[in-house]
Write an enzyme that holds these catalytic residues in place. Sequence first.
Site, PDB file in Angstrom:
ATOM      1  N   GLU A  95       0.834  -1.142   0.137  1.00 15.38           N
ATOM      2  CA  GLU A  95       0.078   0.090   0.161  1.00 15.38           C
ATOM      3  C   GLU A  95       0.829   1.272  -0.038  1.00 15.38           C
ATOM      4  O   GLU A  95       2.042   1.329   0.600  1.00 15.38           O
ATOM      5  CB  GLU A  95      -0.776   0.000   1.294  1.00 15.38           C
ATOM      6  N   CYS A 134      -0.867   3.263   8.633  1.00 15.95           N
ATOM      7  CA  CYS A 134       0.128   2.281   8.271  1.00 15.95           C
ATOM      8  C   CYS A 134      -0.252   0.768   8.166  1.00 15.95           C
ATOM      9  O   CYS A 134      -0.343  -0.042   9.344  1.00 15.95           O
ATOM     10  CB  CYS A 134       1.253   2.272   9.357  1.00 15.95           C
TER      11      CYS A 134
HETATM   12  N1  SAH Z   1       8.784   0.774  10.634  1.00 19.35           N
HETATM   13  C1  SAH Z   1       8.859   2.376  10.584  1.00 19.35           C
HETATM   14  C2  SAH Z   1       8.268   3.168   9.602  1.00 19.35           C
HETATM   15  C3  SAH Z   1       6.954   2.397   9.330  1.00 19.35           C
HETATM   16  S1  SAH Z   1       5.496   2.866  10.675  1.00 19.35           S
HETATM   17  C4  SAH Z   1       8.698   2.912  12.085  1.00 19.35           C
HETATM   18  O1  SAH Z   1       8.186   2.338  12.829  1.00 19.35           O
HETATM   19  O2  SAH Z   1       8.840   3.761  12.305  1.00 19.35           O
HETATM   20  C5  SAH Z   1       5.170   4.707  10.493  1.00 19.35           C
HETATM   21  C6  SAH Z   1       4.659   5.235  11.652  1.00 19.35           C
HETATM   22  O3  SAH Z   1       3.277   5.072  11.748  1.00 19.35           O
HETATM   23  C7  SAH Z   1       5.544   4.801  12.901  1.00 19.35           C
HETATM   24  O4  SAH Z   1       5.491   6.048  13.741  1.00 19.35           O
HETATM   25  C8  SAH Z   1       4.193   3.976  13.658  1.00 19.35           C
HETATM   26  O5  SAH Z   1       4.439   3.662  14.928  1.00 19.35           O
HETATM   27  C9  SAH Z   1       3.207   4.579  13.323  1.00 19.35           C
HETATM   28  N2  SAH Z   1       1.821   3.921  13.125  1.00 19.35           N
HETATM   29  C10 SAH Z   1       1.741   2.649  13.208  1.00 19.35           C
HETATM   30  N3  SAH Z   1       0.404   2.262  13.414  1.00 19.35           N
HETATM   31  C11 SAH Z   1      -0.199   3.505  13.522  1.00 19.35           C
HETATM   32  C12 SAH Z   1      -1.604   3.578  13.758  1.00 19.35           C
HETATM   33  N4  SAH Z   1      -2.553   2.493  13.991  1.00 19.35           N
HETATM   34  N5  SAH Z   1      -1.998   5.144  14.273  1.00 19.35           N
HETATM   35  C13 SAH Z   1      -1.158   5.717  14.101  1.00 19.35           C
HETATM   36  N6  SAH Z   1       0.292   5.706  13.778  1.00 19.35           N
HETATM   37  C14 SAH Z   1       0.779   4.361  13.404  1.00 19.35           C
HETATM   38 FE1  SF4 Z   2       7.059  -2.385  11.757  1.00 16.95          FE
HETATM   39 FE2  SF4 Z   2       6.607  -1.320  14.263  1.00 16.95          FE
HETATM   40 FE3  SF4 Z   2       6.943   0.291  12.009  1.00 16.95          FE
HETATM   41 FE4  SF4 Z   2       4.625  -1.135  12.416  1.00 16.95          FE
HETATM   42  S1  SF4 Z   2       5.416   0.474  13.745  1.00 16.95           S
HETATM   43  S2  SF4 Z   2       5.956  -0.780  10.606  1.00 16.95           S
HETATM   44  S3  SF4 Z   2       5.384  -2.920  13.154  1.00 16.95           S
HETATM   45  S4  SF4 Z   2       8.368  -1.008  13.118  1.00 16.95           S
END
Ligand code: SAH
Ligand code: SF4
Length: 343
Positions: free
Chosen positions: A90, A331
């Site tokens: 996505e 995400c």
């Molecule tokens: N793996 C990397 C980048 C991808 S996630 C990381 O963890 O930084 C990108 C951001 O979206 C991260 O800060 C993650 O914690 C956040 N995120 C994941 N699920 C989310 C949700 N349901 N609501 C808000 N932010 C979320």
């Molecule tokens: Fe992976 Fe955690 Fe980033 Fe989600 S928030 S993409 S599980 S590292």
Amino acid sequence: MNNFYDYTLDGLTEELLKHGFKAFNAKQLFDWVYKKRVQDNDKMTNLSKTLRQFLNKHMWFSEVVVNQHQVSHDGTEKFLFELDDGNIIETVLMRHNYGNSVCVTTQLGCNIGCTFCASGLQKKKRDLTAGEIVAQVVKVQDVSQERVSHVVVMGIGEPFDNYENTMAFIDIINSPHGLEIGARHITVSTSGIVPKIRQFSNEPKQVNLAISLHASNDNMRTSIMKINKVYPLVDVIEAAKEYVEKTNRRITFEYILLQGVNDQLWHADELVQLLRGMNCYVNLIRYNPVDEFSYQGTEEAVARAFHKRLMDQGITATLRHEKGGDIDAACGQLRSKKLTRIE
Ligand code: SAH
Ligand code: SF4
């Protein structure tokens, strides 16, 4: 056959030189593909016949195909793209007053497995190639017919667990002959892989770094992000400070506000202690609930109080909502739903 989108300009130059072509041919090719959006070799009129024949034989374009496309009322667009091997990823397009930004996926699933994140629901199947990440930006630009000025590497996956391909991707989109997206308009987000943060600090490009902190102490962070057992907060903060010193750039910390978990004022105070004196900026994001988990987003008033507590103590912070909440734009959410349906 090689995927054209996998090549950095330097990589393509090397490849062409190896086959007896000229270095400037690589620039011409990049210009045709990324600037003029021409992929049919026969239309590349300034290239020699031998070069066109070479391209026909050795290069192809691994495009992503739109599988699903949703548009949110706030202008955010979400794409489910199908890769050549049938896997689904996505990509999100967000419209801001300063331009359009695209959020790209770097891996199929994610092995970090944070307890609140839809992307971590599926174990990583494989890394995306640089070209598969590039193709996402190219396709969004083609479909929207609007220029993408910013890129955030914040989609599914942990970019620092796919470091080489992520850096090659950045090289390609940043190239003056590529998509020409300024390094300062590119942000990579990591869950805190400390050795890679150090490596990133030594990269020549001025790309922004964001670290997903989400907690103000080790116990709390370990309970929601198991990566914290490997790279605890103190190490993450130290690596962040080194990044700021080396690059002279401000670092961003992401902090999602999870109701009743990390959103109390004393958590804000702990956060202030951790970050005091660092050239940093805290991005507070109210959690976007995911069906599979029981976490809730912090209430608006509580989130505002948290924000104020940081600001009052000299920590620069913004409070925002995840864009496109009505279309599962957080995400990994949409992909996760799709997989649940088709698996
Ligand atoms: N793996 C990397 C980048 C991808 S996630 C990381 O963890 O930084 C990108 C951001 O979206 C991260 O800060 C993650 O914690 C956040 N995120 C994941 N699920 C989310 C949700 N349901 N609501 C808000 N932010 C979320
Ligand atoms: Fe992976 Fe955690 Fe980033 Fe989600 S928030 S993409 S599980 S590292």
